[in-house]
Design an enzyme around this catalytic site. Structure first.
Site, PDB file in Angstrom:
ATOM      1  N   ASP A 198      35.714  44.453  41.608  1.00 14.46           N
ATOM      2  CA  ASP A 198      34.583  43.467  41.897  1.00 14.46           C
ATOM      3  C   ASP A 198      33.360  44.626  41.940  1.00 14.46           C
ATOM      4  O   ASP A 198      33.482  45.785  42.257  1.00 14.46           O
ATOM      5  CB  ASP A 198      34.832  42.952  43.308  1.00 14.46           C
ATOM      6  N   ASP A 201      35.758  35.829  39.232  1.00 14.95           N
ATOM      7  CA  ASP A 201      35.601  34.968  40.555  1.00 14.95           C
ATOM      8  C   ASP A 201      34.581  34.120  40.295  1.00 14.95           C
ATOM      9  O   ASP A 201      34.691  32.907  40.549  1.00 14.95           O
ATOM     10  CB  ASP A 201      35.116  35.885  41.581  1.00 14.95           C
TER      11      ASP A 201
END
Length: 176
Positions: free
Chosen positions: A132, A150
């Site tokens: 991330d 995401d």
């Protein structure tokens, strides 16, 4: 083709499967290309937190859990379980897409979700967690760190919700 083979093939390919497959592949490729660029070319891990604006930073976080780091576990066997779950969930969504006779909007939604889930699943196998990078924050509040996969998953879910409400209203209006 036998009736059984025809029934089985309907679980694998439907009228909007080609569209969903294109969306899933593009989502997966863009997500993976961005992750590997951030890790290997930009070398975000060495740079630490990089401020882009007063509310947006780039940073590397390896998420070994699921959303918001719930069910966190860094063991390789746990990461394989989560990766396998992403494959099973994607297969179930694909079967829904192929068998339900869904429309273009649902094909987009499911393609985004499948591509994002498989992108994050591959991260778990290759690096032991999901990579991330995007950190949004304001007034001392930091939202969770996320990636392109995401964003695709959330966009897909929003499209599914939209389709369920608009579809339900259209069905009700047309049935009266």
């Amino acid at each position: 083709m036998t009736a059984a083979a025809g029934s089985f093939s309907r679980w694998l390919w439907g009228p909007y499967s080609a569209l969903a497959l294109k969306i899933a592949v593009v989502t997966f490729v863009v997500d993976q290309a961005h992750k590997w660029w951030m890790l290997l070319i930009y070398r975000i891990e060495e740079k630490g937190r990089v401020t882009i604006t007063s509310f947006f930073d780039l940073v590397f976080v390896k998420n070994t859990g699921i959303s918001y780091s719930m069910l966190d576990g860094s063991s390789s066997s746990w990461q394989l379980v989560l990766a396998l779950f992403s494959v099973i969930a994607s297969a179930a969504l694909w079967a829904w897409l192929a068998g339900a006779g869904t429309g273009r909007l649902m094909a987009w939604a499911l393609g985004l979700i499948i591509g994002g889930a498989l992108g994050n699943g591959l991260d778990r196998v290759l690096i032991g967690g999901v990579a991330d990078f995007f950190s949004l924050h304001a007034y001392g509040f930091y939202w969770y760190v996320f990636n392109i996969a995401d964003v695709a998953i959330v966009a897909g879910v929003v499209l599914l919700l939209y389709d369920s409400f608009v579809g339900s209203r259209n069905d009700a209006a047309n049935s009266g």
